[in-house]
Write a protein that holds these residues in place. Structure first.
Motif, PDB file in Angstrom:
ATOM      1  N   ASP A  17      11.887  -0.212  -0.722  1.00  0.00           N
ATOM      2  CA  ASP A  17      11.611  -0.678  -2.084  1.00  0.00           C
ATOM      3  C   ASP A  17      10.339  -0.064  -2.650  1.00  0.00           C
ATOM      4  N   LEU A  18       9.376   0.216  -1.779  1.00  0.00           N
ATOM      5  CA  LEU A  18       8.068   0.687  -2.223  1.00  0.00           C
ATOM      6  C   LEU A  18       8.023   2.196  -2.452  1.00  0.00           C
ATOM      7  N   GLU A  19       9.072   2.901  -2.062  1.00  0.00           N
ATOM      8  CA  GLU A  19       9.217   4.336  -2.345  1.00  0.00           C
ATOM      9  C   GLU A  19       7.992   5.143  -1.931  1.00  0.00           C
ATOM     10  N   GLY A  20       7.451   4.790  -0.770  1.00  0.00           N
ATOM     11  CA  GLY A  20       6.311   5.535  -0.248  1.00  0.00           C
ATOM     12  C   GLY A  20       4.961   5.091  -0.755  1.00  0.00           C
ATOM     13  N   ALA A  21       4.896   4.018  -1.520  1.00  0.00           N
ATOM     14  CA  ALA A  21       3.612   3.538  -2.052  1.00  0.00           C
ATOM     15  C   ALA A  21       2.682   3.130  -0.922  1.00  0.00           C
ATOM     16  N   ARG A  22       1.406   3.506  -1.056  1.00  0.00           N
ATOM     17  CA  ARG A  22       0.400   3.085  -0.084  1.00  0.00           C
ATOM     18  C   ARG A  22      -0.700   2.261  -0.741  1.00  0.00           C
ATOM     19  N   TYR A  23      -0.720   2.240  -2.087  1.00  0.00           N
ATOM     20  CA  TYR A  23      -1.746   1.517  -2.827  1.00  0.00           C
ATOM     21  C   TYR A  23      -1.145   0.257  -3.467  1.00  0.00           C
ATOM     22  N   ALA A  24      -1.937  -0.826  -3.507  1.00  0.00           N
ATOM     23  CA  ALA A  24      -1.463  -2.063  -4.121  1.00  0.00           C
ATOM     24  C   ALA A  24      -2.593  -2.758  -4.862  1.00  0.00           C
ATOM     25  N   ILE A  25      -2.254  -3.343  -6.003  1.00  0.00           N
ATOM     26  CA  ILE A  25      -3.145  -4.217  -6.759  1.00  0.00           C
ATOM     27  C   ILE A  25      -2.616  -5.632  -6.585  1.00  0.00           C
ATOM     28  N   LEU A  26      -3.489  -6.553  -6.188  1.00  0.00           N
ATOM     29  CA  LEU A  26      -3.058  -7.890  -5.790  1.00  0.00           C
ATOM     30  C   LEU A  26      -3.745  -8.979  -6.614  1.00  0.00           C
ATOM     31  N   PRO A  27      -3.132  -9.423  -7.707  1.00  0.00           N
ATOM     32  CA  PRO A  27      -3.623 -10.621  -8.377  1.00  0.00           C
ATOM     33  C   PRO A  27      -3.161 -11.860  -7.617  1.00  0.00           C
TER      34      PRO A  27
END
Length: 256
Positions: A17-27
């Protein structure tokens, strides 16, 4: 734990689902996720499960996840654990807080270098003597972002706790003397603000060997009678700082 299609049990996401994402913003608040996602490029909704609402977009061509963590340390820790399972290795919490230091005003941005562990979740990961600190590269990126955006900001230590009303109405609690004494001690040592999630985020990230940081929007300072009204863009400043910080991190990571 999974749903049978390798979805993480609580956040409802899997690595694909994340398609290779390594960065996240977490509210913390699920209601803020869509608004934050609108700052990204090509954002699309992923999942809504329990307190975890998620969108995937891009910043500078890199996939970036936005996901809520809910209120408090337990749900934050669960979210971080499962995101790391999905390939996330760099996280920036964006939240709100109340000022403690008299120089901290509504509308200020707080870049967190470390958190007082006055909560319970992190104690089930590491002994209390181990400090809750942010990754230096993330702190540096947030510092650079806040400067570039021109927001009034502070960098330093904040307090994380479990009881919101233990802070707001300590006199009503049976341990009022203890709560008040600790509050005075944190303030005397220079603690900037108070919130409920960052210590858990930082300790779990440390244990899992991933990078994290946090930037907070100050909404009030109960101990400062001269505090100004909340600026209309107060809750957006931390978001802008987080997005700009991720741009900085992407740029720096590409050089490594």
């Amino acid at each position: 734990m999974s749903f049978g299609v390798e979805k993480e049990y609580h956040i409802g996401l899997c690595k694909e689902d994340l398609e290779g994402a390594r960065y996240a913003i977490l509210p913390g608040d699920p209601g803020r996720v869509e608004k934050i996602a609108q700052v990204l490029e090509d954002a699309k909704p992923l999942a809504v499960h329990r307190e975890y609402t998620s969108y995937l977009g891009t910043i500078g061509g890199e996939k970036v996840l936005v996901m809520s963590t809910g209120m408090g340390g337990p749900s934050t820790a669960i979210g971080v654990e499962e995101l790391v399972h999905c390939g996330i290795d760099t996280m920036i919490r964006v939240g709100t807080c109340g000022g403690m230091d008299v120089d901290v005003m509504a509308g200020d941005v707080i870049v967190i270098s470390g958190a007082i562990r006055q909560e319970g979740t992190s104690r089930e990961y590491l002994p209390i003597e181990f400090p809750a600190v942010a990754d230096f590269s993330v702190v540096s990126a947030l510092h650079e972002a806040a400067q570039a955006l021109g927001f009034p900001y502070h960098t330093g230590v904040i307090q994380s706790k479990d009881s919101f009303y233990g802070e707001i109405r300590p006199a009503q609690m049976p341990i009022a003397d203890e709560l008040t004494a600790k509050w005075k001690a944190w303030k005397a040592a220079g603690a900037l603000t108070s919130e409920m999630e960052t210590a858990a985020l930082m300790i779990v990230a440390q244990v899992l060997h991933v990078r994290c940081g946090a930037v907070l929007n100050v909404l009030w300072n109960a101990d400062n009678d001269d505090a100004p009204a909340i600026p209309p863009d107060a809750t957006e400043r931390g978001v802008k700082a987080a997005v700009e910080a991720i741009r900085v991190l992407i740029r720096e990571d590409s050089k490594a």
